[in-house]
Design a protein around this motif. Structure first.
Motif, mmCIF file in Angstrom:
data_model
loop_
_atom_site.group_PDB
_atom_site.id
_atom_site.type_symbol
_atom_site.label_atom_id
_atom_site.label_comp_id
_atom_site.label_asym_id
_atom_site.label_seq_id
_atom_site.Cartn_x
_atom_site.Cartn_y
_atom_site.Cartn_z
ATOM 1 N N ALA A 16 -0.669 -4.352 -3.989
ATOM 2 C CA ALA A 16 -1.479 -4.413 -2.775
ATOM 3 C C ALA A 16 -1.950 -5.842 -2.494
ATOM 4 N N ASP A 22 0.118 -1.013 2.383
ATOM 5 C CA ASP A 22 1.265 -0.198 2.806
ATOM 6 C C ASP A 22 2.448 -0.333 1.858
ATOM 7 N N SER A 25 3.753 2.170 -3.078
ATOM 8 C CA SER A 25 4.438 3.464 -3.066
ATOM 9 C C SER A 25 4.767 3.835 -4.502
ATOM 10 N N LYS A 47 0.942 10.197 -4.392
ATOM 11 C CA LYS A 47 0.377 8.978 -3.811
ATOM 12 C C LYS A 47 -1.076 9.173 -3.403
ATOM 13 N N TRP A 93 -7.402 -5.922 1.581
ATOM 14 C CA TRP A 93 -6.904 -4.606 1.966
ATOM 15 C C TRP A 93 -7.846 -3.484 1.529
ATOM 16 N N GLN A 96 -10.046 -1.239 4.115
ATOM 17 C CA GLN A 96 -9.290 -0.186 4.797
ATOM 18 C C GLN A 96 -9.182 1.058 3.920
#
Length: 212
Positions: A16, A22, A25, A47, A93, A96
């Motif tokens: 990240a 995003d 994964s 996830k 990040w 968020q």
């Protein structure tokens, strides 16, 4: 937390930090750790559980030390708010993620409980504590998210100032405040001032406590 699970969360944080949330994964994580995706499921079931665990890892950094637990309620809330902002400055990040996930892991729940107990010690009526916890959390994470995303940074078309060359007659409020809107932003000082305003609101809620 098992050593292997901790290694997995360390790897997720690294991905990240390098490529954004995003990019996290199960497949990317398996490649980073050096296992098959199926092997991850023994430690993180999917996830969604991984993201919840990341929230817990981030909020664990906000938990007070032994000495901090004995400080007055307002100091504990200040320390928690500042620590949250520091976490999002290190991991842009993170705001968020904190905004989008509920507090369900043990460390996340403990962070919320710090706010609950501080508000109770401030004298806030029990019925008002959940609402004020949401207010405190939303302010802290919202400020951090706006700062991390660049929302507070003035741009060439920023309507808060005169840089957009907007018609004065169309925005009378902006025209009147132009000298103040054009001042350089000191987000650290603004955060501290906003935090004090929030604490004053907590004190006001405590003063409204019904007399028995």
């Amino acid at each position: 937390m098992s050593g292997r699970r901790e290694e997995i969360l360390d790897a997720a944080l690294a991905i990240a930090d390098e490529r954004g949330l995003d990019a996290v994964s199960m497949r990317a994580l398996a490649e980073r750790v050096g296992v098959t995706p199926m092997a991850l499921y023994r430690h993180v079931k999917d996830k969604s559980a991984l993201l919840d665990a990341l929230v817990g890892r981030l909020l664990a950094a906000l938990l007070p030390s032994g000495a901090q637990r004995d400080e007055p309620w307002a100091e504990r809330l200040r320390a928690l708010a500042r620590a949250c902002r520091q976490v999002t400055q290190r991991h842009p990040w993170a705001a968020q993620l904190l905004f989008s996930r509920p507090a369900v892991t043990p460390d996340a729940v403990r962070a919320v409980d710090i706010i609950y107990t501080a508000l109770l010690e401030a004298g806030v009526p029990e019925s008002e504590v959940p609402r004020l916890e949401r207010l405190v959390s939303t302010f802290v994470i919202g400020f951090a998210a706006s700062e991390a995303a660049g929302r507070f940074a003035p741009g060439p078309l920023d309507p808060r100032g005169r840089r957009g060359q907007l018609p004065q007659s169309a925005l009378p409020g902006h025209s009147r405040l132009a000298p103040w809107l054009d001042l350089p932003l000191d987000l650290g000082a603004e955060f501290e001032a906003d935090l004090e305003d929030i604490l004053h609101m907590v004190e006001a809620a405590a003063r409204k406590r019904p007399r028995v």
